[in-house]
Every structure is written in C-alpha cells, then in structure tokens.
Design a protein around this motif. Structure first.
Motif, PDB file in Angstrom:
ATOM      1  N   HIS A  64       0.833  -1.208   0.000  1.00 16.95           N
ATOM      2  CA  HIS A  64       0.000   0.000   0.000  1.00 16.95           C
ATOM      3  C   HIS A  64       0.864   1.253   0.000  1.00 16.95           C
ATOM      4  O   HIS A  64       1.923   1.280   0.637  1.00 16.95           O
ATOM      5  CB  HIS A  64      -0.932   0.031   1.216  1.00 16.95           C
ATOM      6  CG  HIS A  64      -1.972  -1.024   1.170  1.00 16.95           C
ATOM      7  ND1 HIS A  64      -1.768  -2.299   1.644  1.00 16.95           N
ATOM      8  CD2 HIS A  64      -3.244  -1.012   0.684  1.00 16.95           C
ATOM      9  CE1 HIS A  64      -2.849  -3.013   1.458  1.00 16.95           C
ATOM     10  NE2 HIS A  64      -3.760  -2.257   0.892  1.00 16.95           N
ATOM     11  N   SER A  77      -3.631   0.422  -3.443  1.00 13.31           N
ATOM     12  CA  SER A  77      -3.441  -0.975  -3.073  1.00 13.31           C
ATOM     13  C   SER A  77      -2.686  -1.607  -4.233  1.00 13.31           C
ATOM     14  O   SER A  77      -3.144  -1.573  -5.387  1.00 13.31           O
ATOM     15  CB  SER A  77      -4.784  -1.671  -2.863  1.00 13.31           C
ATOM     16  OG  SER A  77      -4.566  -3.033  -2.560  1.00 13.31           O
ATOM     17  N   ASP A 146      -4.239   0.752   6.113  1.00 13.97           N
ATOM     18  CA  ASP A 146      -5.434   0.880   6.953  1.00 13.97           C
ATOM     19  C   ASP A 146      -6.477   1.818   6.332  1.00 13.97           C
ATOM     20  O   ASP A 146      -7.669   1.495   6.289  1.00 13.97           O
ATOM     21  CB  ASP A 146      -5.061   1.380   8.351  1.00 13.97           C
ATOM     22  CG  ASP A 146      -4.214   0.371   9.114  1.00 13.97           C
ATOM     23  OD1 ASP A 146      -4.219  -0.817   8.743  1.00 13.97           O
ATOM     24  OD2 ASP A 146      -3.546   0.779  10.083  1.00 13.97           O
ATOM     25  N   TYR A 148      -6.765   2.822   3.140  1.00 15.11           N
ATOM     26  CA  TYR A 148      -7.288   2.233   1.901  1.00 15.11           C
ATOM     27  C   TYR A 148      -8.329   1.164   2.221  1.00 15.11           C
ATOM     28  O   TYR A 148      -9.419   1.161   1.646  1.00 15.11           O
ATOM     29  CB  TYR A 148      -6.163   1.618   1.059  1.00 15.11           C
ATOM     30  CG  TYR A 148      -6.692   0.987  -0.215  1.00 15.11           C
ATOM     31  CD1 TYR A 148      -6.748   1.719  -1.394  1.00 15.11           C
ATOM     32  CD2 TYR A 148      -7.182  -0.312  -0.219  1.00 15.11           C
ATOM     33  CE1 TYR A 148      -7.271   1.157  -2.551  1.00 15.11           C
ATOM     34  CE2 TYR A 148      -7.715  -0.879  -1.366  1.00 15.11           C
ATOM     35  CZ  TYR A 148      -7.750  -0.144  -2.530  1.00 15.11           C
ATOM     36  OH  TYR A 148      -8.282  -0.698  -3.667  1.00 15.11           O
ATOM     37  N   ASN A 149      -8.006   0.256   3.128  1.00 18.97           N
ATOM     38  CA  ASN A 149      -8.911  -0.851   3.460  1.00 18.97           C
ATOM     39  C   ASN A 149     -10.224  -0.352   4.065  1.00 18.97           C
ATOM     40  O   ASN A 149     -11.290  -0.898   3.785  1.00 18.97           O
ATOM     41  CB  ASN A 149      -8.216  -1.846   4.392  1.00 18.97           C
ATOM     42  CG  ASN A 149      -7.093  -2.579   3.683  1.00 18.97           C
ATOM     43  OD1 ASN A 149      -7.148  -2.819   2.485  1.00 18.97           O
ATOM     44  ND2 ASN A 149      -6.048  -2.912   4.420  1.00 18.97           N
ATOM     45  N   ASP A 152     -12.181   1.027   1.183  1.00 19.98           N
ATOM     46  CA  ASP A 152     -12.573  -0.064   0.309  1.00 19.98           C
ATOM     47  C   ASP A 152     -13.826  -0.771   0.838  1.00 19.98           C
ATOM     48  O   ASP A 152     -14.736  -1.104   0.091  1.00 19.98           O
ATOM     49  CB  ASP A 152     -11.410  -1.059   0.162  1.00 19.98           C
ATOM     50  CG  ASP A 152     -11.635  -2.037  -0.969  1.00 19.98           C
ATOM     51  OD1 ASP A 152     -12.116  -1.631  -2.039  1.00 19.98           O
ATOM     52  OD2 ASP A 152     -11.310  -3.229  -0.770  1.00 19.98           O
ATOM     53  N   LYS A 153     -13.894  -0.970   2.149  1.00 22.16           N
ATOM     54  CA  LYS A 153     -15.072  -1.598   2.772  1.00 22.16           C
ATOM     55  C   LYS A 153     -16.302  -0.709   2.633  1.00 22.16           C
ATOM     56  O   LYS A 153     -17.410  -1.185   2.386  1.00 22.16           O
ATOM     57  CB  LYS A 153     -14.802  -1.898   4.239  1.00 22.16           C
ATOM     58  CG  LYS A 153     -13.891  -3.070   4.456  1.00 22.16           C
ATOM     59  CD  LYS A 153     -13.596  -3.275   5.920  1.00 22.16           C
ATOM     60  CE  LYS A 153     -12.538  -4.353   6.086  1.00 22.16           C
ATOM     61  NZ  LYS A 153     -11.946  -4.346   7.410  1.00 22.16           N
TER      62      LYS A 153
END
Length: 156
Positions: A64, A77, A146, A148-149, A152-153
C-alpha cells in the motif's frame, strides 16, 4: 541506477547488510577503505548496486501507498497484476488534510457533499517495482493500508 541511492542515514541503518553485501562481492573492510580512497567511482558504483538491491527488496514487499496533500488523498493498493486507487478530494478550501484539524474534519464529514470519491485501477507496466517507485518519487509513502482498506469496505 534503476532507483535512487540510499541516503547516508539509510546506509548507516543498513550498515550490517552493506557489510554482508560487500562480503558477497569478496570485498573485505580493508579493501573497502582502499577502494574508497583509490577508486571512489568504483566505491560509488558498489553503493549504487546495493541501493538498487535494497529498493528492489522493499518494493517487492510493498502492498500500500498513500499520497496525501492539502485537498486530496490518493490511496493505492498494490495488487499482484494491477494498482488500485481510491482518490478522495475535499472541495472545501479551508480544509487541509495534512493537519490534524483538517483530518478530524474529514473523519466527521467524509460523507458530505464537499467530498468526492473516485476509484480506478491500472495494470502495471513491464516493471511493477519501477511503477511503485515512481509513485514514491511523486510523494507517496509506504503504509500498511489501513486507510485504503477502510475506504474499500465503505465503497463496496
């Protein structure tokens, strides 16, 4: 050189690894001192080769990257076959995401009309690590992903 030479500070941090690298080149400590004095350009070449090896190792493991400026966040990502991007743009000129106050505003207002989102993906060129390195050269920093994730969710 494929990448950039490590800084003096980075080389100092990697001193044991550099000694091991020189050993693989069959260069002893005494020979290294002599090489620096008698053939500084050859010594510089050795540092360049070591720098490229370190960068190659780091870039291979990077998953990342983030590039955050006053009004935008580019969150990457780095997948196996492509780079995925989540781009965030704040359309409030009074907000600076690089400050604690600005980021706090963003955390409270990420769903407001003043925030735009864009997602994209792009296949790597022939040299995946060079693609990653170019993003770093443009100001991106290596992260655990963190942010990005989290986005993304939410986006899915």
């Amino acid at each position: 050189m494929k990448y950039t030479r490590l800084t003096k500070e980075q080389l100092e941090e990697l001193h044991p690894e550099f000694i091991n690298f020189l050993a693989t080149q069959s260069i002893t400590g005494e020979e290294w001192k002599k090489l620096k004095e008698d053939s500084p350009e050859v010594a510089e070449d050795e540092v360049d080769v070591f720098s490229d090896l370190v960068w190659e190792g780091v870039l291979t493991k990077v998953t990342h990257l983030e590039n955050i400026s006053a009004q935008q966040m580019h969150l990457f990502s780095l997948e196996e076959k492509e780079m995925k991007l989540i781009s965030v743009k704040v359309r409030n000129p009074e907000i600076d995401l690089t400050t604690q106050q600005g980021f706090s505003w963003f955390k409270k207002n990420w769903q407001s009309d003043f925030v735009d989102y864009l997602t994209a993906s792009k296949a790597y060129t022939e040299d995946k690590n060079l693609d990653k390195f170019q993003l770093i050269q443009q100001g991106a920093v290596i992260t655990k992903g963190d942010l990005y994730n989290w986005f993304d969710k939410i986006i899915q």
